[in-house]
Design a protein around this motif. Structure first.
Motif: not given
Length: 235
Positions: A91-105, A130-136
């Motif tokens: 919830p505290d990550l933006t969509c882009e940050e979630i995508f970056g984490l998924a790609l890194w993983s 909404f790609r720059t908004r926090r997921a929460g």
């Protein structure tokens, strides 16, 4: 060849048996749906298939191979992705940050990451809003889009979706599933869908399995199982 095959699978929690003698085959390029009442064992089955819960008996093969360690990292490397029940976004990550984490993983090179994100945004274009908004801060439907997009970033050969319609209006669920069904057809991707929204699930499935009390009790096509009275007898 099968994408995933489970043979004689049994599983439970704290000595209580939940799954009994499950034999399941997800074929390559197939959209397979599992339906059943609450507590039938559907989510436990998905957790076992993705290595999140250890079966007490049986075996699971992935694209004809038995993995040395049947766990999420190994399954991801083999081309399996899971969209879990409840979305599971940070919830505290933006969509882009979630995508970056998924790609890194997934070990995707940085140079390729942007291309993969654009590829997924073509499939689910509403995320651009909404790609720059926090997921929460997102609605349930928007969070589900992010969860599905995160899985698609790995370019899976088989996609497992556990109750993706929870909390969504039927039209929104339909809008989410249509592009996924198109990928099954265009890429030859396999899809295993656990769902209670029977009407919409049948619209994107090639074959249906019915689960009751930890067992698979019926197999058929969506047309064969679409009659309401038949489903009531099975449930």
């Amino acid at each position: 060849m099968s994408a995933i095959q489970a043979t004689g699978l049994a599983a439970g929690y704290g000595g209580r048996e939940v799954l009994q003698d499950i034999n399941l085959t997800l074929n390559e390029g197939e959209a397979l749906c599992i339906i059943g009442h609450n507590g039938a064992g559907k989510s436990t089955l998905m957790r076992c298939l993705f290595g999140l819960h250890r079966p007490t008996a049986g075996s699971i093969t992935v694209f004809g191979q038995t993995l040395p360690r049947h766990e999420p990292a190994a399954l991801g490397a083999a081309g399996i992705a899971l969209v879990p029940e409840g979305r599971g976004v940070f919830p505290d990550l933006t969509c882009e940050e979630i995508f970056g984490l998924a790609l890194w993983s997934a070990g995707v090179p940085k140079a390729e990451g942007a291309l993969r994100i654009e590829e997924v945004l073509e499939i689910l274009p509403r995320i651009k809003e909404f790609r720059t908004r926090r997921a929460g801060t997102l609605s349930g439907g928007q969070q589900q889009m992010v969860s599905i997009a995160r899985a698609l970033l790995t370019r899976p050969k088989a996609l497992l979706l556990d109750e993706p319609s929870i909390g969504l209006a039927p039209k929104l669920f339909q809008d989410l599933m249509e592009p996924i069904a198109a990928l099954v057809k265009s890429r030859g991707m396999s899809m295993l869908l656990v769902e209670q929204n029977v009407h919409e699930a049948f619209a994107v499935s090639d074959r249906v399995l019915v689960m009751r009390s930890g067992r698979l009790i019926r197999e058929g096509t969506p047309a064969e199982l679409s009659d309401h009275s038949v489903l009531m007898e099975l449930f």
